[in-house]
Design a protein around this motif. Structure first.
Motif, short mmCIF file in Angstrom:
data_model
loop_
_atom_site.label_atom_id
_atom_site.label_comp_id
_atom_site.label_asym_id
_atom_site.label_seq_id
_atom_site.Cartn_x
_atom_site.Cartn_y
_atom_site.Cartn_z
N VAL A 12 -5.71 8.81 -34.70
CA VAL A 12 -6.64 9.39 -35.67
C VAL A 12 -7.50 10.43 -34.95
N PRO A 13 -7.19 11.69 -35.13
CA PRO A 13 -8.00 12.73 -34.47
C PRO A 13 -9.36 12.83 -35.15
N ALA A 14 -10.40 12.57 -34.40
CA ALA A 14 -11.75 12.57 -34.98
C ALA A 14 -12.73 13.26 -34.03
N ALA A 15 -12.27 14.31 -33.38
CA ALA A 15 -13.12 15.00 -32.40
C ALA A 15 -13.56 16.37 -32.88
N GLY A 16 -13.29 16.68 -34.15
CA GLY A 16 -13.66 17.99 -34.68
C GLY A 16 -15.17 18.11 -34.88
N LEU A 17 -15.62 19.30 -35.13
CA LEU A 17 -17.06 19.55 -35.24
C LEU A 17 -17.61 19.25 -36.64
N GLY A 18 -16.73 19.19 -37.63
CA GLY A 18 -17.19 18.91 -38.99
C GLY A 18 -18.14 19.96 -39.52
N THR A 19 -17.86 21.22 -39.22
CA THR A 19 -18.82 22.27 -39.60
C THR A 19 -18.96 22.44 -41.11
N ARG A 20 -17.90 22.08 -41.84
CA ARG A 20 -18.01 22.24 -43.30
C ARG A 20 -18.97 21.23 -43.90
N PHE A 21 -19.33 20.23 -43.12
CA PHE A 21 -20.20 19.18 -43.66
C PHE A 21 -21.57 19.18 -43.01
N PRO A 29 -21.12 11.43 -37.71
CA PRO A 29 -19.74 11.91 -37.76
C PRO A 29 -19.19 11.80 -39.18
N LYS A 30 -18.44 12.81 -39.63
CA LYS A 30 -17.99 12.78 -41.03
C LYS A 30 -17.08 11.58 -41.30
N GLU A 31 -16.43 11.07 -40.24
CA GLU A 31 -15.54 9.91 -40.40
C GLU A 31 -16.31 8.65 -40.82
N TYR A 106 -10.66 10.65 -25.21
CA TYR A 106 -11.59 11.77 -25.42
C TYR A 106 -10.88 13.11 -25.50
N GLN A 107 -11.39 13.94 -26.39
CA GLN A 107 -11.08 15.36 -26.36
C GLN A 107 -12.41 16.03 -26.04
N TYR A 108 -12.53 16.59 -24.85
CA TYR A 108 -13.84 17.05 -24.40
C TYR A 108 -14.28 18.37 -25.04
N GLU A 109 -13.29 19.13 -25.53
CA GLU A 109 -13.63 20.38 -26.23
C GLU A 109 -12.78 20.45 -27.48
N PRO A 110 -13.33 20.94 -28.59
CA PRO A 110 -12.53 20.99 -29.83
C PRO A 110 -11.50 22.13 -29.78
N LEU A 111 -10.39 21.88 -29.09
CA LEU A 111 -9.40 22.93 -28.88
C LEU A 111 -8.23 22.82 -29.86
N GLY A 112 -8.49 22.20 -31.02
CA GLY A 112 -7.50 22.18 -32.07
C GLY A 112 -6.83 20.82 -32.25
N LEU A 113 -6.19 20.68 -33.42
CA LEU A 113 -5.55 19.41 -33.77
C LEU A 113 -4.42 19.07 -32.79
N HIS A 115 -4.16 19.88 -29.65
CA HIS A 115 -4.79 19.46 -28.40
C HIS A 115 -5.35 18.04 -28.54
N ALA A 116 -5.91 17.73 -29.72
CA ALA A 116 -6.45 16.38 -29.95
C ALA A 116 -5.32 15.35 -29.90
N VAL A 117 -4.21 15.64 -30.56
CA VAL A 117 -3.07 14.70 -30.57
C VAL A 117 -2.52 14.53 -29.16
N LEU A 134 -2.78 10.15 -38.50
CA LEU A 134 -3.46 10.17 -39.80
C LEU A 134 -4.74 10.98 -39.67
N LEU A 135 -4.88 12.02 -40.46
CA LEU A 135 -6.13 12.78 -40.43
C LEU A 135 -7.16 12.03 -41.27
N PRO A 136 -8.29 11.67 -40.66
CA PRO A 136 -9.21 10.77 -41.36
C PRO A 136 -9.94 11.40 -42.53
N ASP A 137 -9.92 12.75 -42.63
CA ASP A 137 -10.59 13.33 -43.79
C ASP A 137 -9.63 13.60 -44.94
P1 UTP Z 1 -10.54 19.76 -39.54
O1 UTP Z 1 -10.44 21.20 -39.29
O2 UTP Z 1 -10.46 19.26 -40.94
O3 UTP Z 1 -11.88 19.13 -38.94
O4 UTP Z 1 -9.48 19.01 -38.64
P2 UTP Z 1 -13.12 19.80 -38.29
O5 UTP Z 1 -12.71 20.80 -37.27
O6 UTP Z 1 -14.00 18.67 -37.84
O7 UTP Z 1 -13.78 20.43 -39.57
P3 UTP Z 1 -14.56 21.79 -39.83
O8 UTP Z 1 -13.48 22.79 -40.16
O9 UTP Z 1 -15.36 22.11 -38.60
O10 UTP Z 1 -15.42 21.46 -41.01
C1 UTP Z 1 -8.67 17.93 -39.10
C2 UTP Z 1 -8.90 16.70 -38.24
O11 UTP Z 1 -8.61 16.99 -36.87
C3 UTP Z 1 -9.70 16.65 -36.03
C4 UTP Z 1 -10.93 16.62 -36.94
O12 UTP Z 1 -11.88 15.70 -36.43
C5 UTP Z 1 -10.35 16.20 -38.28
O13 UTP Z 1 -10.31 14.79 -38.42
N1 UTP Z 1 -9.81 17.65 -34.94
C6 UTP Z 1 -9.80 18.96 -35.23
C7 UTP Z 1 -9.95 17.19 -33.65
O14 UTP Z 1 -9.95 15.97 -33.37
N2 UTP Z 1 -10.08 18.12 -32.65
C8 UTP Z 1 -10.07 19.45 -32.91
O15 UTP Z 1 -10.19 20.24 -31.95
C9 UTP Z 1 -9.93 19.89 -34.22
#
Ligand code: UTP
Length: 295
Positions: A12-21, A29-31, A106-113, A115-117, A134-137
């Motif tokens: 479950v990749p949950a290291a994103g920034l959640g900027t839309r929220f 965390p949005k999760e 850990y994913q230390y930098e949000p370098l994309g899905l 990279h997280a996987v 599974l994408l948690p959102d």
């Molecule tokens: P999203 O693009 O929906 O999540 O990525 P985000 O980046 O948190 O959202 P915004 O765009 O800034 O609002 C889909 C999933 O992949 C994870 C996110 O946590 C989300 O569950 N993800 C995304 C990572 O784990 N690492 C990343 O670098 C990017």
């Protein structure tokens, strides 16, 4: 429903920034945002457990430890609820820790899905040949599609993704599969994928959803692709590389609904949808909404 035993780990990749929220995701965390009373990540963990996964691998980032902490037992709270005879609440508190084993990477930098996987590989046993992601959102309803996807992998090998059949006029916000038919109308062979095409350019009406059954070969492919826009490693680029090299990739077309919990608009819909079906709140909410919409 249980998946064939070759899928033991659900990532479950949950290291994103959640900027839309934002601003909520500045500190929550949005999760962990509740859908009525249950965080989205628990709904997704329950789906993974139902599909036969034994371990949930949460990819998290420094500062988002509360996501994995949610799955730890809370003995003090449980004792308190037990003493007060609050059995329903006690069962609710115990549910998440009992679903499946939870590990974090850990994913230390949000370098994309992608990279997280990739970070999940270090937590797999040597004999695990495939993972579920599974994408948690992304809530895919009703649950059960992962089990079907694992079945298709057992039959056809390779990797299996999940698709929704979307009306052509609404297809452009999605990743869209280029597919050919198999003898099962709900299983298609994938030849490629186009991100956010115009309706005219879309290769099909099958849009990607946040559920994947990926062969272990995905990790090697993730090491061989280069970052795309914004320096992010895209999971779909790694899947495309596998397709180009002859790895079988199929989609299961899921005939159901979904909710995007990653933005406030989608979250509100999910909340209302779940609340309307809730035994305690549904009837009251339905009459309040009806009166509110008339007024
Ligand atoms: P999203 O693009 O929906 O999540 O990525 P985000 O980046 O948190 O959202 P915004 O765009 O800034 O609002 C889909 C999933 O992949 C994870 C996110 O946590 C989300 O569950 N993800 C995304 C990572 O784990 N690492 C990343 O670098 C990017």
């Amino acid at each position: 429903m249980s998946a064939p035993s070759d899928i033991r780990s659900a990532v479950v990749p949950a290291a994103g920034l959640g900027t839309r929220f934002l601003p909520a995701t500045k500190s929550v965390p949005k999760e962990l945002l509740p859908v009525v009373d249950t965080p989205g990540i628990e709904l997704v963990a329950a789906e993974a457990a139902e599909a036969g996964a034994e371990q949930l691998l949460i990819v998290t980032s420094p500062g988002k430890e509360s996501v994995a902490a949610y799955f730890e037992p809370a003995p003090e709270l449980e004792k308190n609820l037990e003493e007060k005879g609050k059995t329903a609440q006690l069962a609710a508190v115990r549910r998440a820790p009992s679903l499946l084993a939870v590990k974090t990477v850990y994913q230390y930098e949000p370098l994309g899905l992608g990279h997280a996987v990739a970070q999940a590989e270090q937590a797999l046993a040597d004999d695990e040949q495939a993972i579920a992601v599974l994408l948690p959102d992304d809530l895919v309803l009703p649950t059960g599609v992962l089990g079907r996807m694992a079945q298709v992998r057992a039959e056809k090998g390779g990797s299996v993704l999940c698709a929704f059949d979307i009306p052509k006029a609404q297809i452009s916000p999605y990743g869209v599969f280029d597919v050919s038919d198999t003898d099962d109308p709900d299983v298609k062979q994938v030849h490629g994928m186009v991100e956010k095409p115009s309706a005219e350019e879309a290769p099909s009406t099958y849009a990607a959803a946040g559920r994947y059954v990926l062969d272990r070969a995905i990790f090697d492919a993730l090491r061989r692709i280069t970052p795309g826009s914004g320096g992010e490693l895209q999971l779909t680029d790694a899947v495309q590389l596998l397709i180009d090299e002859g790895h079988p990739v199929h989609v299961v077309v899921h005939r159901g609904g979904r909710h995007d919990l990653g933005n406030p608009g989608g979250y509100v819909r999910a909340f209302v949808d779940f609340a309307l079906r809730h035994p305690d709140y549904g009837d009251d909410l339905r009459s309040w909404l009806a009166a509110r919409l008339e007024g």
